[in-house]
Scaffold this active site. Structure first.
Site, PDB file in Angstrom:
ATOM      1  N   SER A 186       0.884  -8.083   4.836  1.00  0.00           N
ATOM      2  CA  SER A 186       2.376  -7.498   5.111  1.00  0.00           C
ATOM      3  C   SER A 186       2.835  -6.446   4.519  1.00  0.00           C
ATOM      4  O   SER A 186       1.148  -5.265   3.905  1.00  0.00           O
ATOM      5  CB  SER A 186       3.203  -8.674   5.042  1.00  0.00           C
ATOM      6  N   ASN A 187       3.542  -6.561   3.713  1.00  0.00           N
ATOM      7  CA  ASN A 187       4.104  -5.170   3.231  1.00  0.00           C
ATOM      8  C   ASN A 187       5.338  -5.064   2.933  1.00  0.00           C
ATOM      9  O   ASN A 187       6.021  -6.161   3.260  1.00  0.00           O
ATOM     10  CB  ASN A 187       4.433  -3.601   4.118  1.00  0.00           C
ATOM     11  N   HIS A 188       5.738  -4.344   1.971  1.00  0.00           N
ATOM     12  CA  HIS A 188       7.010  -4.197   1.204  1.00  0.00           C
ATOM     13  C   HIS A 188       8.521  -4.371   1.666  1.00  0.00           C
ATOM     14  O   HIS A 188       9.894  -4.204   1.307  1.00  0.00           O
ATOM     15  CB  HIS A 188       7.539  -3.538   0.149  1.00  0.00           C
TER      16      HIS A 188
END
Ligand code: C5P
Length: 405
Positions: free
Chosen positions: A217-219
Site C-alpha cells: 500500500s502507500n501513505h
C-alpha cells in the site's frame, strides 16, 4: 492575490476586524471603509500597540462603532466580552496580523482582547500578515502560518513590494481591495452552484494483498479526496466517493463505496462514471499488484523471497478514454521533474487539469492538513499559496465549475 475593483455584496454580514501593531495598520482604515461600503457591519478590536499606529477615533468613525481594546472600561468597569464578540461575527479578519500575534495564536496566548476573541471565536478566521521580508521568511513564522492554516485559519498571503524598512520583498500586507474580495468570496458564496450535477471522486490508498496478512500500500490519508467530495456535496452535487483505505468519516451528503484493491477501485469508478458529469482522481492507486495471492500466510525461509508483480489498470486513463464532454481532474505527486511528468500525464490520461503536489514543498503531500499545489492545464501553470486541504478543494471545485458544460 488578484486585485479587483469589483465590490462584493456583504450586506448583512458581520465582520470583526482585528488590527495589530504593524505599520500596515494604516491600511486597515481603507479596509474598514471598503467593508462598510460593501454593506458589512464592522466592529473593530485592536491590540494596545495597534493604537500607536492608527487612532481608535479613526477606526470608530469609519466602522461606525466604538473600538474595543481593553478587557473592560476602566471608567465604569463595563466588560468587553470576547465570547460574545466571537459569537456575533460571521468572520474574524485580522489585518494586519503581525508575526507576534500569529505566534501567540499558535501558542494559545491570551494576553489581550484580540487574542481572547480569537481563542473563543467559532466563525472563520482570516489573517493578512504584514511584516518585514526576513521576519516573514523566517522558519518560525512559516511554521506558525502552516500550523494556523492546518487548524483552519485562512491566509491572505502578503504581496511582494517595497516594505516600510526600505527593503523590497514579500511581507507587505495584501491590498485592502484584495482582502475584501477574499472575504466577499468566502461569505458571499452561493453554495448550491452544482445542483443537479454528479461526480465521482477516488480517494485514499489501495491495498494489494500478498497473502491473508500482508499487503502492498502507500501513505495516502485520503484527506485531500475527502475534502473535494465534501466541497462538491456542499455545492449541491451528487457525489460517489470511491474510497480506498482511510480512517476518515464520510462527508455529509456523500455516497461512499469502499474498495480495497486497484481492481476493485477500477470497477467501482468505471461504473459510477457512467452517469456522471465529471471525476476527480485523487486516490493513490497501486501501479503493481502481486501476480499471485497466497491463500495461506507465507512462511519465512532462510533465503530471499521474490514476489512477482504485474501492472494494475490505470483507472484515470480508462475514464479519460470514456470522457466525452465530462470534466476529468487528476493529481500528480512527484519527487523530481514534477512539471514535466505532470504535463505528460495531462495528455496521456485526458485530464482537463492536473493538481501537482511536490513532496519537496513544506506543508504539501501525505497526511497533513495543508497542501501547496500547482494547477497545470493546456494553457499553463498556476501556483497556489499554502492552503488548508479544504481550501485547496474549494479552488479545485471553482476551477471545475468553469469547465462544466
Ligand atoms: O501515473 P500516476 O500514477 O502518477 O498518475 C496519477 C493520477 O492518476 C492520479 O490522479 C491517480 O489517482 C490516477 N491513477 C489512477 N489509476 C492508476 C494510477 C493512477 O486513477 N492505476
Amino acid at each position: 492575490m488578484e486585485r479587483t475593483t469589483h465590490t462584493p455584496d456583504l450586506k448583512g454580514r458581520r465582520i470583526l476586524l482585528g488590527i495589530t501593531g504593524s505599520i500596515a495598520a494604516y491600511k486597515a482604515a481603507m479596509l474598514c471603509r471598503l467593508l462598510v461600503t460593501a454593506g458589512a457591519e464592522v466592529r473593530v478590536v485592536m491590540t494596545p500597540l495597534a493604537k500607536q499606529f492608527i487612532t481608535p477615533l479613526t477606526m470608530a468613525t469609519l466602522s461606525k462603532n466604538p473600538i474595543l481594546v481593553e478587557f473592560f472600561d476602566p471608567e465604569n468597569g463595563a466588560w468587553n466580552s470576547h465570547v460574545s464578540l466571537g459569537e456575533w461575527a460571521d468572520c474574524f479578519l485580522i489585518a494586519p496580523a503581525t508575526a507576534n500575534t500569529l505566534a501567540k495564536m499558535v501558542g494559545g496566548v491570551a494576553d489581550n482582547l484580540l487574542l481572547t476573541t480569537y481563542l473563543s471565536a467559532r466563525c472563520p478566521v482570516v489573517v493578512a500578515p504584514a511584516m518585514d521580508l526576513d521576519m516573514y521568511a523566517h522558519v518560525a513564522t512559516q511554521q506558525n502560518l502552516q500550523t494556523l492554516v492546518s487548524r483552519g485559519v485562512r491566509l491572505v498571503e502578503p504581496a511582494e513590494g517595497e516594505l516600510a524598512s526600505g527593503l523590497h520583498g514579500k511581507g507587505r500586507m495584501a491590498e485592502p481591495e484584495a482582502i475584501v474580495a477574499y472575504v466577499g468570496k468566502m461569505l458571499g458564496k452561493d453554495d448550491k452552484t452544482l445542483k443537479g450535477k454528479r461526480f465521482v471522486v477516488t480517494a485514499g490508498a489501495t491495498i494489494e494483498p500478498i497473502d491473508p496478512v500482508r499487503f502492498i500500500s502507500n501513505h495516502s490519508s485520503g484527506k485531500m479526496g475527502y475534502a473535494i467530495a465534501e466541497e462538491l456535496a456542499q455545492r449541491g452535487a451528487a457525489v460517489t466517493l470511491v474510497s480506498g483505505r482511510t480512517a476518515l468519516a464520510t462527508p455529509a451528503g456523500v455516497e461512499r463505496v469502499d474498495v480495497l484493491s486497484a481492481a476493485e477501485m477500477y470497477d467501482a469508478a468505471v461504473a459510477a462514471f457512467e452517469g456522471a458529469d465529471g471525476a476527480v482522481m485523487c486516490a493513490a492507486v497501486a501501479d503493481y499488484t502481486p501476480m499471485e495471492v497466497s491463500d495461506r500466510k507465507l512462511k519465512k525461509g532462510d533465503g530471499e523471497l521474490t514476489i512477482q508483480l504485474r501492472r494494475t489498470q490505470d483507472i484515470a486513463a480508462e475514464l479519460g478514454s470514456r470522457k466525452g464532454d465530462r470534466v476529468l481532474v487528476g493529481f500528480a505527486l512527484e519527487t523530481h521533474d514534477e512539471e514535466v511528468h505532470a504535463e505528460e500525464k495531462l495528455a496521456k490520461k485526458s485530464f482537463d487539469f492536473i493538481v501537482l503536489n511536490s513532496l519537496r514543498d513544506a506543508g504539501a503531500g501525505f497526511r497533513g492538513d495543508t497542501n501547496k499545489v500547482t494547477f497545470i492545464d493546456a494553457l499553463g501553470h498556476e501556483e497556489l499559496p499554502l492552503l488548508s486541504k479544504r481550501e485547496v478543494a474549494g479552488r479545485i471545485v471553482d476551477k471545475m465549475e468553469k469547465l462544466i458544460r
